[in-house]
Design a protein around this motif. Structure first.
Motif, short mmCIF file in Angstrom:
data_model
loop_
_atom_site.label_atom_id
_atom_site.label_comp_id
_atom_site.label_asym_id
_atom_site.label_seq_id
_atom_site.Cartn_x
_atom_site.Cartn_y
_atom_site.Cartn_z
N SER A 70 51.64 -26.61 20.22
CA SER A 70 51.11 -27.84 20.41
C SER A 70 50.67 -27.75 21.35
O SER A 70 49.41 -29.10 22.38
N GLN A 102 58.27 -29.50 12.30
CA GLN A 102 57.55 -29.14 13.40
C GLN A 102 56.45 -28.70 12.89
O GLN A 102 55.24 -29.25 13.46
N ILE A 105 53.76 -30.89 11.08
CA ILE A 105 53.01 -31.91 12.20
C ILE A 105 52.47 -30.64 13.12
O ILE A 105 50.85 -31.70 13.14
N LEU A 139 63.13 -35.70 13.94
CA LEU A 139 61.92 -35.38 13.31
C LEU A 139 61.41 -36.88 11.98
O LEU A 139 60.13 -36.24 12.33
N LYS A 142 59.66 -38.80 14.65
CA LYS A 142 58.01 -38.62 15.28
C LYS A 142 57.16 -37.99 13.75
O LYS A 142 55.78 -38.59 13.87
N SER A 143 57.53 -37.41 12.82
CA SER A 143 56.26 -37.92 11.07
C SER A 143 56.29 -38.86 11.11
O SER A 143 55.05 -38.85 10.57
N ASN A 145 55.59 -41.86 12.57
CA ASN A 145 54.46 -41.55 13.34
C ASN A 145 53.52 -41.54 14.04
O ASN A 145 52.51 -42.33 13.78
N TYR A 176 66.04 -43.74 21.14
CA TYR A 176 64.86 -42.55 20.81
C TYR A 176 63.70 -43.22 22.64
O TYR A 176 62.55 -44.48 21.86
N TYR A 179 60.03 -42.66 22.11
CA TYR A 179 59.64 -42.82 20.94
C TYR A 179 59.23 -44.49 20.31
O TYR A 179 58.17 -44.60 19.68
#
Length: 695
Positions: A70, A102, A105, A139, A142-143, A145, A176, A179
């Motif tokens: 990352s 992750q 991603i 997650l 996150k995915s 987004n 969260y 996010y």
């Protein structure tokens, strides 16, 4: 006097050198800061590796690799990919699902920055599916987004918005906040693409409040940078300058080089808006220096285009053209359509200023086509749906608040009665009454919700025809007409000679023919949608209609050296509306001409069966994929593909053919393969004895 002047000039020169030196030290400091973070992670990984009980499937070891990958984003994409590929392999071998998610991603981020949007979406989808399957809500958010962000790069704002709303719903339930900040800011960016600054600022202010609650200075600076960019677009330049200066201070302190490059570019944009081109170029060049240290092609496009505009304003046209061309090629390389739109418009201005009208017109057509594709049907409706949802939630919250107030009052009454202990029956009555009020309020809430949904569905249905008409008019009629107007204006103002104008006459004829064909289809389709088209079947000689259409389209066929062959027998008669059959034949032949390359062949024939006549139009053109064949006959489809010579179409012809074939009790279908051509079939009733009697 001269001595003083020289001393002053020397001092200004020295100050410029000092400023440049300080900036270089700052850049080096930022780079060293980020290198230090990667160095720390590398040492931690090495420590884990050297431990006596080290195993490659250790989740701590895999997590450190993911974190290191990352850190390489925007700095070394090759390292990002190789590390993510390794972490994915190790995660699969050790059944470490979170590591797999992750890793997908991170790999999706690699393909996103390379401009390979389909690959990026594929990997983000895998991450989302795994997170959903394993019920990992963090997650999953996150995915969702990153997947929605990729859809927005693709210009598919409706799908992007749907994903963001789903992610917000989960993030609000799970609290969260990080996010919630990121996703609401992404929604604000969606509104900015529609030039809806009021709604964009509502979401930016909401994000700002969330960031202040979180207390993370980097989040605050990122939002202020985005707000500064929005304020610059709104020409609120003082607000823009305040926000960007505050953001730059934080990014310099925290040593976030990729965001600092963006902030410098925004500051250059603000000075450009103020008309201070020298200062704009100064900040643009600071951003350009930072971009040499990072890999962010998408961010670099806005920078290059801004520099081009600043140079154009200072009459350095050749330098402006160089930067704009670089931005244009970079946009094409990564498939960034918003960048293609902005760069093509800048190149149009540059070539127009230099009286290079042919190139100017070419870039202007690219700008128009790209602009229209970015505002295709569905995106504005999706944003309107968000407004409706926001209004509905507001009404719902108001009803709940009123309900709570009513319950509170009744609870006080119940409490007093309980203390006094006078009448147990009265308490029972109050409780029953409370339940009735609750049911009534719930029923009212449900009724209002249903009313809103019914009204929304009704409005959507009413707007379908209007939206499609406006989409076709805007997409296929405005472009050729706009080009025609532009040429006439240039000719009228003396900026184009008669000979130059006459050179465009063949292209204008093709455009006018296209407009005429489109209007005919549009009128026919409009009649069917408004229930104004009545099918009047009669004995129809098919070969006559085909011959007439071949003659009508022969000029187009001749321009591409395409052979049109009519194999229909003279005695082939059908029981159908001749006008509608004429429209069907013309659209299918026109479609075949569009997708057949030069020197190709088109055959139209008919197979006479017992009760029906099966007509086919066969070409040896470019063919279609399974996915395309599944879309072309859909009623609400606006699927448009450019022909072999970049011919345009409305995406309306085939759905119109399907409607008219079915009105005449027939069926239509297609067989096709990529690179091998297409054959369209449709069946219509043959003339039988009872038809002749009724005729």
């Amino acid at each position: 006097m001269n001595s003083k002047f020289l001393d002053k000039a020397f001092w200004y020169k020295q100050r410029r050198y000092i400023t440049a030196l300080l900036f270089m030290l700052l850049v080096c400091s930022n780079i060293l800061g980020q290198d230090l973070r990667r160095e720390i992670l590398l040492n931690e990984i090495e420590t884990v590796r050297n431990s006596s009980d080290f195993q490659s499937n250790d989740t701590l070891y895999i997590t450190k690799i993911i974190e290191l990958a990352s850190e390489y984003r925007y700095h070394n994409l090759d390292s990002l990919y190789s590390l993510s590929d390794e972490s994915l392999r190790l995660s699969k071998s050790s059944s470490y699902t979170n590591g797999e998610i992750q890793s997908y991603i991170n790999i999706g981020g690699f393909y996103s920055d390379k401009g390979q949007i389909d690959q990026a979406i594929s990997h983000f989808k895998k991450a989302h599916e795994l997170a959903t399957e394993n019920k990992n809500l963090l997650l999953k958010v996150k995915s969702l987004n990153v997947l929605s962000k990729e859809y927005s790069y693709q210009g598919n704002y409706a799908v992007a918005l749907k994903g963001y709303l789903e992610a917000i719903e989960i993030a609000e339930k799970q609290d969260y906040k990080n996010y919630l900040s990121i996703i609401n800011e992404n929604i604000a960016e969606l509104y900015l693409t529609q030039k809806d600054y009021n709604h964009a600022m509502v979401f930016f202010k909401k994000v700002k409040a969330i960031n202040e609650e979180i207390g993370n200075p980097i989040y605050i600076a990122e939002t202020m940078s985005s707000m500064a960019n929005a304020y610059a677009d709104m020409n609120e330049l003082e607000y823009a300058m305040f926000n960007i200066n505050s953001a730059i201070t934080i990014f310099e302190q925290e040593k976030i080089i990729e965001w600092l490059a963006y902030a410098y570019e925004v500051k250059g944009k603000i000075y450009l808006k103020k008309g201070k081109n020298t200062w704009a170029l100064y900040w643009y060049k600071q951003s350009e220096l930072l971009h040499e240290k990072i890999e962010d092609d998408r961010g670099k496009i806005a920078l290059l285009n801004g520099m081009s505009e600043a140079y154009l304003n200072t009459s350095k046209d050749s330098i402006a053209k160089k930067y704009s061309l670089e931005a244009f090629e970079l946009s094409k390389k990564i498939g960034y359509r918003a960048g293609i739109k902005d760069c093509s418009y800048q190149l149009f201005k540059i070539h127009k200023k230099n009286k290079e009208y042919k190139k100017s017109l070419w870039y202007h057509e690219i700008f128009q086509v790209t602009s229209e594709s970015l505002t295709k049907k569905g995106n504005e409706i999706a944003l309107d749906m968000l407004k409706t949802k926001t209004e509905y939630n507001r009404q719902k919250e108001q009803l709940i608040l009123e309900n709570e107030k009513a319950l509170a009052k009744q609870n006080i009454v119940i409490y007093l009665i309980a203390i006094i202990l006078i009448i147990f029956v009265m308490i029972t009555f109050i409780i029953q009454r409370n339940q009735q009020v609750q049911k009534r309020l719930n029923a009212e809430l449900l009724s209002k919700k249903q009313d809103l949904e019914e009204k929304q569905a009704y409005l959507n249905e009413l707007n379908q025809t209007k939206n499609k008409l406006f989409s076709i008019i805007g997409h296929d009629l405005r472009g050729p007409i706009g080009a025609f107007q532009g040429l006439l204006k240039l000719f009228k103002e003396g900026e184009m000679t008669k000979e130059e104008f006459l050179n465009f006459v063949p292209k204008l004829k093709v455009d006018i023919d296209t407009i005429s064909f489109t209007l005919n289809n549009l009128l026919s389709w409009g009649k069917t949608q408004m229930n104004g088209s009545i099918t009047k079947p009669s004995i129809t000689n098919l070969v006559t209609i085909v011959d007439e259409n071949i003659a009508l389209l022969s000029e187009i066929a001749l321009s591409k050296s395409i052979t049109l062959e009519n194999r229909i027998e003279a005695n082939c008669q059908i029981w159908s509306d001749p006008n509608q059959v004429d429209i069907i034949i013309r659209n299918l032949l026109s479609n075949a001409l569009k997708f057949t390359p030069n020197n190709g062949q088109i055959i139209i024939g008919a197979i006479q069966k017992l009760k029906t006549c099966e007509i086919y139009v066969k070409d040896n053109g470019m063919g279609m994929s399974e996915e395309t064949m599944g879309k072309i006959f859909l009623k609400d489809s606006n699927h448009t593909t450019y022909g072999t010579n970049d011919e345009k179409g409305t995406g309306l012809g085939l759905s119109l053919c399907k409607e008219m074939v079915e009105k005449n009790n027939g069926k239509i279908w297609v067989h096709s393969a990529l690179g091998k051509g297409s054959t369209f079939y449709f069946s219509l009733p043959r003339v039988r004895a009872e038809y002749k009697k009724s005729a």
